[in-house]
Design a protein around this motif. Sequence first.
Motif, short mmCIF file in Angstrom:
data_model
loop_
_atom_site.label_atom_id
_atom_site.label_comp_id
_atom_site.label_asym_id
_atom_site.label_seq_id
_atom_site.Cartn_x
_atom_site.Cartn_y
_atom_site.Cartn_z
N ASP A 9 48.63 42.11 42.52
CA ASP A 9 49.04 40.71 42.43
C ASP A 9 47.83 39.80 42.21
O ASP A 9 47.80 38.99 41.28
N VAL A 10 46.83 39.95 43.05
CA VAL A 10 45.62 39.11 42.97
C VAL A 10 44.94 39.25 41.61
O VAL A 10 44.60 38.27 40.95
N HIS A 11 44.76 40.49 41.15
CA HIS A 11 43.96 40.70 39.94
C HIS A 11 44.76 40.52 38.65
O HIS A 11 44.16 40.25 37.61
N THR A 12 46.08 40.60 38.72
CA THR A 12 46.88 40.23 37.55
C THR A 12 46.72 38.74 37.28
O THR A 12 46.46 38.32 36.15
N ARG A 13 46.83 37.95 38.33
CA ARG A 13 46.66 36.51 38.17
C ARG A 13 45.24 36.18 37.71
O ARG A 13 45.03 35.32 36.85
N ALA A 14 44.24 36.89 38.25
CA ALA A 14 42.84 36.65 37.85
C ALA A 14 42.63 37.02 36.38
O ALA A 14 41.93 36.32 35.65
N ALA A 15 43.22 38.12 35.93
CA ALA A 15 43.07 38.54 34.54
C ALA A 15 43.70 37.53 33.59
O ALA A 15 43.13 37.20 32.55
N LEU A 16 44.86 37.02 33.96
CA LEU A 16 45.51 36.01 33.13
C LEU A 16 44.68 34.73 33.08
O LEU A 16 44.52 34.13 32.01
N ARG A 17 44.12 34.33 34.22
CA ARG A 17 43.25 33.14 34.25
C ARG A 17 42.01 33.35 33.39
O ARG A 17 41.49 32.42 32.78
N ALA A 18 41.52 34.61 33.34
CA ALA A 18 40.32 34.91 32.55
C ALA A 18 40.62 35.01 31.06
O ALA A 18 39.70 35.17 30.25
N GLY A 19 41.90 34.92 30.70
CA GLY A 19 42.25 34.91 29.28
C GLY A 19 42.92 36.17 28.76
O GLY A 19 43.21 36.26 27.56
N ASP A 20 43.16 37.14 29.60
CA ASP A 20 43.84 38.35 29.13
C ASP A 20 45.31 38.02 28.90
O ASP A 20 45.79 36.97 29.29
#
Length: 162
Positions: free
Chosen positions: A65-76
């Motif tokens: 959950d945490v890293h999916t949101r982080a990846a999307l914020r990073a532009g993935d």
Amino acid sequence: MNGTEAARGERRIYIDKQSPKAYHALVAASDAVRAVAEEAGLGRTLVELVNLRVSQINGCAFCLDVHTRAALRAGDTARRLGVLAAWRDTEVFTAQERGALALAEATTNPADAALQDSSYALARETLSDDEIAAVIWVAVTINAFNRVSIMSKHPVRALPGQ
């Protein structure tokens, strides 16, 4: 805690809260690893792909959950994240990302010597020594966080509006 957990005595402690000094040391190590990854030139999306792939292998819902949101914020993209578990069967990841993902999987499953050898060879094709070291450190660190969250049963709750 639900009735079944209570009946079996399965109340979990949040080990990060129970032992904050140890947890803060892990966070400090994570901060150092993030700096190493940046110095090696690894982009945030690649780091988050490693975090996600390791968390998929370990089955850590909280870290996913945490890293999916982080990846999307990073532009993935949702498309790439949706096929990440089957990255070998797609053409949406770069050669560098494929090398990093292979190395992350080998780091997560260290007892598989054949996987280690083939993954390291793939990583060697596209990653520098600094990048290889950084990817391994990222994988080691997220593996540790996965274990903290899994053993603590950190919950994944609905976000407001869901």
